[in-house]
Design a protein around this motif. Structure first.
Motif, PDB file in Angstrom:
ATOM      1  N   GLU A 122       0.821  -1.218   0.000  1.00  0.00           N
ATOM      2  CA  GLU A 122       0.000   0.000   0.000  1.00  0.00           C
ATOM      3  C   GLU A 122       0.853   1.265   0.000  1.00  0.00           C
ATOM      4  OE1 GLU A 122      -2.244  -2.882   2.787  1.00  0.00           O
ATOM      5  OE2 GLU A 122      -0.232  -2.610   2.000  1.00  0.00           O
ATOM      6  N   ILE A 123       2.068   1.161   0.551  1.00  0.00           N
ATOM      7  CA  ILE A 123       2.987   2.293   0.561  1.00  0.00           C
ATOM      8  C   ILE A 123       3.826   2.313  -0.718  1.00  0.00           C
ATOM      9  CG2 ILE A 123       4.817   3.459   1.837  1.00  0.00           C
ATOM     10  CD1 ILE A 123       2.106   3.213   3.318  1.00  0.00           C
ATOM     11  N   SER A 124       4.353   1.158  -1.065  1.00  0.00           N
ATOM     12  CA  SER A 124       5.263   1.077  -2.209  1.00  0.00           C
ATOM     13  C   SER A 124       4.618   1.551  -3.500  1.00  0.00           C
ATOM     14  CB  SER A 124       5.767  -0.358  -2.381  1.00  0.00           C
ATOM     15  OG  SER A 124       6.525  -0.771  -1.269  1.00  0.00           O
ATOM     16  N   HIS A 125       3.384   1.129  -3.747  1.00  0.00           N
ATOM     17  CA  HIS A 125       2.799   1.463  -5.045  1.00  0.00           C
ATOM     18  C   HIS A 125       2.522   2.955  -5.168  1.00  0.00           C
ATOM     19  CE1 HIS A 125      -1.370   1.842  -3.445  1.00  0.00           C
ATOM     20  NE2 HIS A 125      -1.602   2.486  -4.568  1.00  0.00           N
ATOM     21  N   ARG A 126       2.419   3.655  -4.022  1.00  0.00           N
ATOM     22  CA  ARG A 126       2.166   5.089  -4.074  1.00  0.00           C
ATOM     23  C   ARG A 126       3.448   5.906  -4.239  1.00  0.00           C
ATOM     24  NH1 ARG A 126      -2.856   6.823  -0.185  1.00  0.00           N
ATOM     25  NH2 ARG A 126      -3.564   4.758   0.427  1.00  0.00           N
ATOM     26  N   TYR A 127       4.509   5.514  -3.558  1.00  0.00           N
ATOM     27  CA  TYR A 127       5.665   6.401  -3.430  1.00  0.00           C
ATOM     28  C   TYR A 127       6.983   5.831  -3.955  1.00  0.00           C
ATOM     29  CZ  TYR A 127       2.473   8.650  -0.132  1.00  0.00           C
ATOM     30  OH  TYR A 127       1.387   9.250   0.441  1.00  0.00           O
ATOM     31  N   ALA A 128       7.024   4.566  -4.329  1.00  0.00           N
ATOM     32  CA  ALA A 128       8.316   3.934  -4.594  1.00  0.00           C
ATOM     33  C   ALA A 128       8.941   4.333  -5.925  1.00  0.00           C
ATOM     34  CB  ALA A 128       8.188   2.415  -4.528  1.00  0.00           C
ATOM     35  N   THR A 129       8.134   4.833  -6.866  1.00  0.00           N
ATOM     36  CA  THR A 129       8.670   5.269  -8.151  1.00  0.00           C
ATOM     37  C   THR A 129       8.366   6.756  -8.340  1.00  0.00           C
ATOM     38  OG1 THR A 129       6.628   4.727  -9.337  1.00  0.00           O
ATOM     39  CG2 THR A 129       8.301   2.980  -9.134  1.00  0.00           C
ATOM     40  N   ARG A 130       9.100   7.387  -9.248  1.00  0.00           N
ATOM     41  CA  ARG A 130       8.874   8.813  -9.499  1.00  0.00           C
ATOM     42  C   ARG A 130       7.434   9.073  -9.960  1.00  0.00           C
ATOM     43  NH1 ARG A 130      13.709  12.447 -10.921  1.00  0.00           N
ATOM     44  NH2 ARG A 130      15.435  11.331  -9.981  1.00  0.00           N
ATOM     45  N   SER A 131       6.947   8.220 -10.830  1.00  0.00           N
ATOM     46  CA  SER A 131       5.595   8.437 -11.345  1.00  0.00           C
ATOM     47  C   SER A 131       4.561   8.239 -10.234  1.00  0.00           C
ATOM     48  CB  SER A 131       5.311   7.483 -12.501  1.00  0.00           C
ATOM     49  OG  SER A 131       5.445   6.126 -12.093  1.00  0.00           O
ATOM     50  N   GLY A 132       4.782   7.235  -9.380  1.00  0.00           N
ATOM     51  CA  GLY A 132       3.864   7.010  -8.277  1.00  0.00           C
ATOM     52  C   GLY A 132       3.878   8.157  -7.284  1.00  0.00           C
ATOM     53  N   PHE A 133       5.060   8.663  -6.986  1.00  0.00           N
ATOM     54  CA  PHE A 133       5.168   9.775  -6.053  1.00  0.00           C
ATOM     55  C   PHE A 133       4.439  10.999  -6.605  1.00  0.00           C
ATOM     56  CE2 PHE A 133       6.935  13.392  -3.903  1.00  0.00           C
ATOM     57  CZ  PHE A 133       7.169  12.940  -2.617  1.00  0.00           C
ATOM     58  N   GLY A 134       4.632  11.284  -7.885  1.00  0.00           N
ATOM     59  CA  GLY A 134       3.978  12.434  -8.479  1.00  0.00           C
ATOM     60  C   GLY A 134       2.465  12.346  -8.399  1.00  0.00           C
ATOM     61  N   LYS A 135       1.949  11.143  -8.505  1.00  0.00           N
ATOM     62  CA  LYS A 135       0.495  10.941  -8.476  1.00  0.00           C
ATOM     63  C   LYS A 135      -0.063  11.008  -7.064  1.00  0.00           C
ATOM     64  CE  LYS A 135      -3.063   7.622  -9.927  1.00  0.00           C
ATOM     65  NZ  LYS A 135      -3.302   6.316 -10.587  1.00  0.00           N
ATOM     66  N   HIS A 136       0.729  10.546  -6.077  1.00  0.00           N
ATOM     67  CA  HIS A 136       0.202  10.349  -4.716  1.00  0.00           C
ATOM     68  C   HIS A 136       0.807  11.284  -3.667  1.00  0.00           C
ATOM     69  CE1 HIS A 136      -2.101   6.766  -5.762  1.00  0.00           C
ATOM     70  NE2 HIS A 136      -1.064   6.348  -6.464  1.00  0.00           N
TER      71      HIS A 136
END
Length: 381
Positions: A122-136
Motif C-alpha cells: 500500500e505504501i510502495s505502489h504510491r511512493y516507490a517510483t517517481r511516477s507514483g510519487f507524483g500521483k500520490h
C-alpha cells in the motif's frame, strides 16, 4: 586542526562527493556554539542554507511519541508493560499477530515482531517510483488506514525476539496515546514535550499540511526504485540494489503530504530546538528518573536492517560503546523524502550536534564522519 574546521571539511565533502544539495551543522558545546553550512537551500536560485530553517525531522518524532507515553506512565495512566489489547482491543489480532502478547514497550523499542512498514504494498505502489510519487504526493492518510497498514503483512518474529524497525508500532503507540487521554496525538505532544521544553519552533505537522514555514530549504529526492522494478519482491535485504541510478536529477519534493509518518515521525522543527530536545532526552531533563532509565534501556539492532554500531532505546538510539572507544553518545535521527536529520550528544546534555540535509539518507558516511570530527572519536574502528 580545530573541531569547527574538521566538521566544515566534512560538510564540504558531503556536498562535493556524496551529492547532497545542502547541509547544515549546529553545535552547542557548553559555552561554545557553531553553525556551519555547505551547498544550497535551493538548486534553482543558489540561495544558501541558513540558521533556524524549518525542516522535517523524520523518525526523530518517534522520541516525542515515546516521551509522551513515558510521561503518561509516570502519571499512572498506563504501564509500558500493558498489552496493546488492553488499550486497543483487537487492533493487532490479524495476520498472525497477538495483541495479548505485544506490549507498549515492544512497540517503542521496535521489538514487537511487526514487519518493516515501509515495505507494505500500500505504501510502495504510491511512493516507490517517481511516477507514483507524483500521483500520490498529496495523499492524506487517516489513523485507521495507518493502523491497517501496520498489520497488513505477517510478523517477522515473536514479541521481544528481535529488532525490526517498524513505523507501524509507533502508529499503534500514537493511537494508544489518543485512547488513554481522549486528546489528539499532536495536542499531547504539545502539552507534554514541546511546551515544557520551550520548543517554540517545533510542531507535529497537521495531516493537511503540504509545506513549511519560512525560512526553509527546498527538498530533493532520489529515493525511488528503478522503472520496472518488481515492488512485490522488495525486501529489507535487497531494496538498496533496486534504487534508481544516483546520476538521475533529483525530484523536488518540498510540497508533500507527510501524514503517512504521523506518530512514527511527523515533527517539524529547527536544529536549535532539536538540540534542546535531545539534551533533555539524553540527560533526563524532562522525564522522572524511572522513566528516563526505561527510555535508555537499549536493545541490539544487529540484524534489524538499520544503522550500524547502534543500540535502540525507546524512540532513540545510543552508539555501542565498543564502536566509540568507550564514549557514550545518544541521539535521534530520521529520513523522509527530501530530508535527513540527526542530532547526537553526550549524556549530560552539554555537547550536542544537529545536522540536516535537504535530501534523504544516502549513506551513513556523512553522519559518522561528522560525529567523528565533532567528538574526536573513530566509530567502528
Amino acid at each position: 586542526m580545530a573541531t569547527n574546521e574538521r566538521v566544515q571539511q566534512v560538510l564540504d565533502w558531503a556536498v562535493a562527493e556524496v551529492g547532497i544539495p545542502g547541509i547544515v551543522a549546529d553545535v552547542k558545546d557548553g559555552d561554545r556554539t557553531w553553525f556551519g553550512t555547505a551547498g544550497v537551500a535551493d538548486v534553482q536560485t543558489g540561495s544558501p542554507r541558513q540558521p533556524e530553517e524549518y525542516m522535517h525531522t523524520g523518525s526523530s518524532g518517534k522520541a516525542f511519541t515515546a516521551a509522551v507515553l513515558l510521561a503518561l506512565e509516570a502519571e499512572g495512566r498506563l504501564s509500558l508493560d500493558d498489552t496493546v489489547n488492553a488499550h486497543l482491543p483487537g487492533a493487532l489480532d490479524v495476520n498472525g499477530y497477538d495483541g495479548n502478547k505485544i506490549t507498549i514497550r515492544h512497540l517503542l523499542s521496535n521489538t514487537s515482531g511487526l514487519f518493516a512498514t515501509g515495505l507494505a504494498p500500500e505504501i510502495s505502489h504510491r511512493y516507490a517510483t517517481r511516477s507514483g510519487f507524483g500521483k500520490h504526493r498529496f495523499d492524506e492518510f487517516t489513523t485507521e488506514e495507518l493502523l491497517r497498514v501496520a498489520v497488513s503483512q505477517p510478523p517477522v518474529g515473536e514479541p521481544g525476539e528481535r529488532f525490526e524497525y517498524a513505523n507501524g508500532g509507533f502508529y499503534l503507540a500514537g493511537a494508544i496515546i489518543e485512547k488513554v487521554t481522549g486528546n489528539g496525538y499532536a495536542e499531547e505532544v504539545e502539552r507534554r514535550v514541546i511546551r515544557p521544553l520551550g520548543l517554540t519552533h517545533t510542531y507535529v505537522r497537521p495531516s493537511t499540511d503540504t509545506g513549511y514555514p519560512d525560512p526553509h530549504p527546498r527538498a530533493y529526492s532520489n529515493l525511488f526504485y528503478k522503472d520496472g522494478a518488481d515492488l512485490a519482491a522488495v525486501t529489507p535485504e535487497n531494496w538498496e540494489s533496486l534504487i534508481e541510478e544516483p546520476s538521475l536529477p533529483p525530484l523536488d519534493v518540498t510540497e508533500f503530504n507527510s501524514s503517512l509518518a504521523w506518530s512514527a515521525g511527523d515533527v517539524v522543527s529547527t536544529t536549535g530546538d532539536m538540540i534542546r530536545f535531545v539534551n533533555a532526552m539524553a540527560s533526563g531533563g524532562l522525564l522522572p528518573p524511572a522513566q528516563h532509565r526505561q527510555m535508555w534501556t537499549t536493545v541490539s539492532t544487529e540484524g534489524g536492517h538499520w544503522m550500524p554500531h547502534a543500540r535502540y532505546g525507546l524512540g532513540l538510539f545510543e552508539f555501542d560503546k565498543q564502536a566509540t572507544g568507550g564514549r557514550t553518545l545518544r541521539g535521534v535521527g530520521g529520513s523522509l523524502w527530501g530530508s535527513w536529520f540527526f542530532a547526537v550528544g553526550t549524556p549530560d546534555g552539554q555537547h550536542t550536534i544537529a545536522v540536516h540535509t535537504n535530501t534523504e539518507w544516502k549513506t551513513w558516511d556523512p553522519m559518522f564522519k561528522i560525529i567523528e570530527a565533532e567528538f574526536g572519536i573513530s566509530i567502528g574502528a
